[in-house]
Design a protein around this motif. Structure first.
Motif, PDB file in Angstrom:
ATOM      1  N   HIS A   9       0.820  -1.213   0.000  1.00 26.05           N
ATOM      2  CA  HIS A   9       0.000   0.000   0.000  1.00 26.05           C
ATOM      3  C   HIS A   9       0.855   1.264   0.000  1.00 26.05           C
ATOM      4  O   HIS A   9       0.351   2.341  -0.335  1.00 26.05           O
ATOM      5  N   SER A  10       2.117   1.147   0.365  1.00 25.30           N
ATOM      6  CA  SER A  10       2.965   2.343   0.485  1.00 25.30           C
ATOM      7  C   SER A  10       4.351   2.140  -0.098  1.00 25.30           C
ATOM      8  O   SER A  10       5.232   2.964   0.100  1.00 25.30           O
ATOM      9  N   MET A  11       4.566   1.066  -0.858  1.00 22.13           N
ATOM     10  CA  MET A  11       5.917   0.724  -1.287  1.00 22.13           C
ATOM     11  C   MET A  11       6.533   1.762  -2.230  1.00 22.13           C
ATOM     12  O   MET A  11       7.749   1.901  -2.287  1.00 22.13           O
ATOM     13  N   SER A  12       5.707   2.509  -2.955  1.00 20.55           N
ATOM     14  CA  SER A  12       6.258   3.520  -3.861  1.00 20.55           C
ATOM     15  C   SER A  12       6.926   4.660  -3.102  1.00 20.55           C
ATOM     16  O   SER A  12       7.678   5.436  -3.692  1.00 20.55           O
ATOM     17  N   ARG A  14       2.107   0.958 -10.291  1.00 25.67           N
ATOM     18  CA  ARG A  14       2.023   1.738 -11.520  1.00 25.67           C
ATOM     19  C   ARG A  14       3.027   2.888 -11.524  1.00 25.67           C
ATOM     20  O   ARG A  14       3.595   3.249 -12.560  1.00 25.67           O
ATOM     21  N   GLN A  15       3.270   3.452 -10.349  1.00 22.75           N
ATOM     22  CA  GLN A  15       4.195   4.578 -10.240  1.00 22.75           C
ATOM     23  C   GLN A  15       5.657   4.152 -10.297  1.00 22.75           C
ATOM     24  O   GLN A  15       6.548   5.001 -10.386  1.00 22.75           O
ATOM     25  N   MET A  16       5.913   2.842 -10.271  1.00 23.43           N
ATOM     26  CA  MET A  16       7.273   2.337 -10.147  1.00 23.43           C
ATOM     27  C   MET A  16       7.785   1.662 -11.415  1.00 23.43           C
ATOM     28  O   MET A  16       8.838   1.040 -11.417  1.00 23.43           O
ATOM     29  N   LEU A  17       7.035   1.791 -12.506  1.00 22.05           N
ATOM     30  CA  LEU A  17       7.390   1.138 -13.762  1.00 22.05           C
ATOM     31  C   LEU A  17       8.279   2.011 -14.633  1.00 22.05           C
ATOM     32  O   LEU A  17       8.143   3.238 -14.650  1.00 22.05           O
ATOM     33  N   THR A  18       9.152   1.371 -15.393  1.00 23.28           N
ATOM     34  CA  THR A  18       9.823   2.057 -16.489  1.00 23.28           C
ATOM     35  C   THR A  18       8.814   2.241 -17.617  1.00 23.28           C
ATOM     36  O   THR A  18       7.693   1.731 -17.559  1.00 23.28           O
ATOM     37  N   ARG A  19       9.226   2.928 -18.657  1.00 21.44           N
ATOM     38  CA  ARG A  19       8.313   3.177 -19.776  1.00 21.44           C
ATOM     39  C   ARG A  19       7.932   1.892 -20.505  1.00 21.44           C
ATOM     40  O   ARG A  19       6.926   1.859 -21.212  1.00 21.44           O
ATOM     41  N   VAL A  20       8.735   0.853 -20.382  1.00 21.61           N
ATOM     42  CA  VAL A  20       8.407  -0.436 -21.008  1.00 21.61           C
ATOM     43  C   VAL A  20       8.029  -1.480 -19.952  1.00 21.61           C
ATOM     44  O   VAL A  20       7.996  -2.671 -20.226  1.00 21.61           O
ATOM     45  N   GLY A  21       7.712  -1.037 -18.748  1.00 27.48           N
ATOM     46  CA  GLY A  21       7.507  -1.952 -17.635  1.00 27.48           C
ATOM     47  C   GLY A  21       6.153  -2.639 -17.647  1.00 27.48           C
ATOM     48  O   GLY A  21       5.178  -2.160 -18.222  1.00 27.48           O
ATOM     49  N   GLU A  22       6.108  -3.793 -16.975  1.00 25.38           N
ATOM     50  CA  GLU A  22       4.879  -4.554 -16.808  1.00 25.38           C
ATOM     51  C   GLU A  22       4.731  -4.993 -15.356  1.00 25.38           C
ATOM     52  O   GLU A  22       5.725  -5.242 -14.666  1.00 25.38           O
ATOM     53  N   ILE A  23       3.493  -5.116 -14.939  1.00 21.57           N
ATOM     54  CA  ILE A  23       3.148  -5.649 -13.628  1.00 21.57           C
ATOM     55  C   ILE A  23       2.553  -7.040 -13.836  1.00 21.57           C
ATOM     56  O   ILE A  23       1.604  -7.199 -14.607  1.00 21.57           O
ATOM     57  N   HIS A  24       3.105  -8.039 -13.174  1.00 21.76           N
ATOM     58  CA  HIS A  24       2.630  -9.415 -13.315  1.00 21.76           C
ATOM     59  C   HIS A  24       2.011  -9.887 -12.003  1.00 21.76           C
ATOM     60  O   HIS A  24       2.665  -9.868 -10.960  1.00 21.76           O
ATOM     61  N   VAL A  25       0.772 -10.302 -12.077  1.00 23.83           N
ATOM     62  CA  VAL A  25       0.071 -10.852 -10.913  1.00 23.83           C
ATOM     63  C   VAL A  25      -0.377 -12.265 -11.259  1.00 23.83           C
ATOM     64  O   VAL A  25      -1.117 -12.470 -12.225  1.00 23.83           O
ATOM     65  N   THR A  26       0.084 -13.238 -10.488  1.00 22.95           N
ATOM     66  CA  THR A  26      -0.368 -14.621 -10.659  1.00 22.95           C
ATOM     67  C   THR A  26      -1.478 -14.879  -9.648  1.00 22.95           C
ATOM     68  O   THR A  26      -1.322 -14.626  -8.453  1.00 22.95           O
ATOM     69  N   HIS A  27      -2.612 -15.392 -10.147  1.00 21.46           N
ATOM     70  CA  HIS A  27      -3.815 -15.458  -9.323  1.00 21.46           C
ATOM     71  C   HIS A  27      -4.691 -16.615  -9.779  1.00 21.46           C
ATOM     72  O   HIS A  27      -4.752 -16.936 -10.971  1.00 21.46           O
ATOM     73  N   LYS A  28      -5.380 -17.238  -8.825  1.00 14.52           N
ATOM     74  CA  LYS A  28      -6.325 -18.291  -9.163  1.00 14.52           C
ATOM     75  C   LYS A  28      -7.490 -17.719  -9.973  1.00 14.52           C
ATOM     76  O   LYS A  28      -7.945 -16.605  -9.724  1.00 14.52           O
ATOM     77  N   THR A  29      -7.969 -18.507 -10.931  1.00 14.48           N
ATOM     78  CA  THR A  29      -9.032 -18.017 -11.811  1.00 14.48           C
ATOM     79  C   THR A  29     -10.374 -18.686 -11.567  1.00 14.48           C
ATOM     80  O   THR A  29     -11.355 -18.374 -12.243  1.00 14.48           O
ATOM     81  N   THR A  30     -10.442 -19.604 -10.605  1.00 10.14           N
ATOM     82  CA  THR A  30     -11.700 -20.273 -10.282  1.00 10.14           C
ATOM     83  C   THR A  30     -12.427 -19.509  -9.180  1.00 10.14           C
ATOM     84  O   THR A  30     -11.834 -18.700  -8.454  1.00 10.14           O
ATOM     85  N   GLY A  46      -1.635   9.957 -18.528  1.00  9.29           N
ATOM     86  CA  GLY A  46      -1.370   9.170 -17.331  1.00  9.29           C
ATOM     87  C   GLY A  46      -0.094   9.609 -16.641  1.00  9.29           C
ATOM     88  O   GLY A  46       0.750  10.297 -17.216  1.00  9.29           O
ATOM     89  N   ALA A  47       0.069   9.181 -15.382  1.00  7.28           N
ATOM     90  CA  ALA A  47       1.258   9.539 -14.615  1.00  7.28           C
ATOM     91  C   ALA A  47       2.494   8.966 -15.285  1.00  7.28           C
ATOM     92  O   ALA A  47       2.474   7.861 -15.818  1.00  7.28           O
ATOM     93  N   THR A  48       3.559   9.711 -15.265  1.00  5.50           N
ATOM     94  CA  THR A  48       4.817   9.249 -15.833  1.00  5.50           C
ATOM     95  C   THR A  48       5.807   8.974 -14.737  1.00  5.50           C
ATOM     96  O   THR A  48       5.699   9.500 -13.632  1.00  5.50           O
ATOM     97  N   SER A  49       6.780   8.144 -15.031  1.00  7.01           N
ATOM     98  CA  SER A  49       7.793   7.802 -14.048  1.00  7.01           C
ATOM     99  C   SER A  49       8.669   9.002 -13.765  1.00  7.01           C
ATOM    100  O   SER A  49       8.890   9.865 -14.610  1.00  7.01           O
ATOM    101  N   SER A  50       9.187   9.064 -12.563  1.00 10.90           N
ATOM    102  CA  SER A  50      10.122  10.115 -12.192  1.00 10.90           C
ATOM    103  C   SER A  50      11.292   9.494 -11.461  1.00 10.90           C
ATOM    104  O   SER A  50      11.277   8.323 -11.128  1.00 10.90           O
ATOM    105  N   GLY A  51      12.307  10.291 -11.202  1.00 10.78           N
ATOM    106  CA  GLY A  51      13.473   9.766 -10.512  1.00 10.78           C
ATOM    107  C   GLY A  51      14.553   9.365 -11.492  1.00 10.78           C
ATOM    108  O   GLY A  51      14.383   9.445 -12.708  1.00 10.78           O
TER     109      GLY A  51
END
Length: 243
Positions: free
Chosen positions: A82-85, A136-152, A223-228
């Motif tokens: 919830h606060s990692m960014s 979302r705030q921690m991605l590079t311009r080519v970044g992806e977020i991967h979530v593995t989750h049950k689908t049932t 949309g928000a862009t990366s900074s830093g």
């Protein structure tokens, strides 16, 4: 630390990518990637647990952490999605891949909790929503977020794709997850009997990227862009890049 000069891959992940792993349990997934790459200088692995809690909850966690650190991985404890960014180390780093395997918020009513209960589902959704908004705030311009989750059912009721969309992300691809693709990975319960595995059944890895434009009540806005210092990182820098 001397590392290989050529790229190594395992399934969706490359030794050239800057990778953040969250909610790592006993860190066995991070170790799987590190062993496949031979080194882990481009990886950060995090857990909500303190180092002391890891010793109590997981039989292999400390040995896994030591192996990761010996391979150059940064290991961070007590990182809340919830606060990692805003974490002092992570605030200025951008990642090509942010991975969260089997997110789970714990149980509202201990052993009496039921995954089918709507309040329990909302509890899980709040966790995932907070993760998406921060990741979302921690991605590079080519970044992806991967979530593995049950689908049932009832896990399908979490509405992972809808939660991502509300956080300004879109679904790039969904693929079936197989634990056999990741040798040495042991999925852990985390809540309750922490060190035990659980049957994963039918599950997918959902891959999300940041929307260029986000819908609002007044139309569209950029949309928000990366900074830093890593905001311009292209994702292909070679294996010698350090965090």
């Amino acid at each position: 630390m001397e590392v290989f000069s050529f790229e190594k891959r395992i399934k969706n992940y490359s030794s050239y990518q800057k990778i953040l792993l969250v909610g790592e349990g006993d860190f066995s997934f991070a170790v799987c990637l590190a062993r496949a790459f031979g080194f882990a200088v481009n990886m950060v692995a995090t857990s909500l647990d303190s180092r002391e809690s890891l010793m109590v909850n997981y039989s292999k966690a400390i040995s896994n952490v030591k192996e990761l650190e010996s391979r150059g991985c940064i290991v961070l404890h007590e990182v809340d999605v919830h606060s990692m960014s805003r974490h002092p180390f992570l605030i200025s780093v951008r990642f090509d891949r942010i991975i969260y395997n089997f997110p789970h918020a714990g149980y509202l009513h201990g052993s009496r909790s039921c995954e089918r209960n709507m309040f329990q589902i909302w509890f899980h959704q709040d966790l995932v929503r907070g993760f998406f908004e921060n990741a979302r705030q921690m991605l590079t311009r080519v970044g992806e977020i991967h979530v593995t989750h049950k689908t049932t059912f009832p896990f399908s009721e979490w509405k992972i794709v809808e939660l991502a969309y509300m956080a300004g992300l879109y679904l790039v691809h969904e693929e079936q997850f197989s634990i056999w693709d990741y040798p040495g990975y042991e999925n852990k319960r985390g809540a309750g009997m922490c060190d035990q595995t659980f049957p994963i059944g039918m599950c997918s890895t959902f891959k999300f990227a940041e929307m260029l434009y986000r819908s609002t009540t007044s139309g569209f806005h950029l949309g928000a862009t990366s900074s830093g210092p890593w905001s311009g990182y292209s994702g292909i820098k070679g294996p010698h890049m350090q965090l």
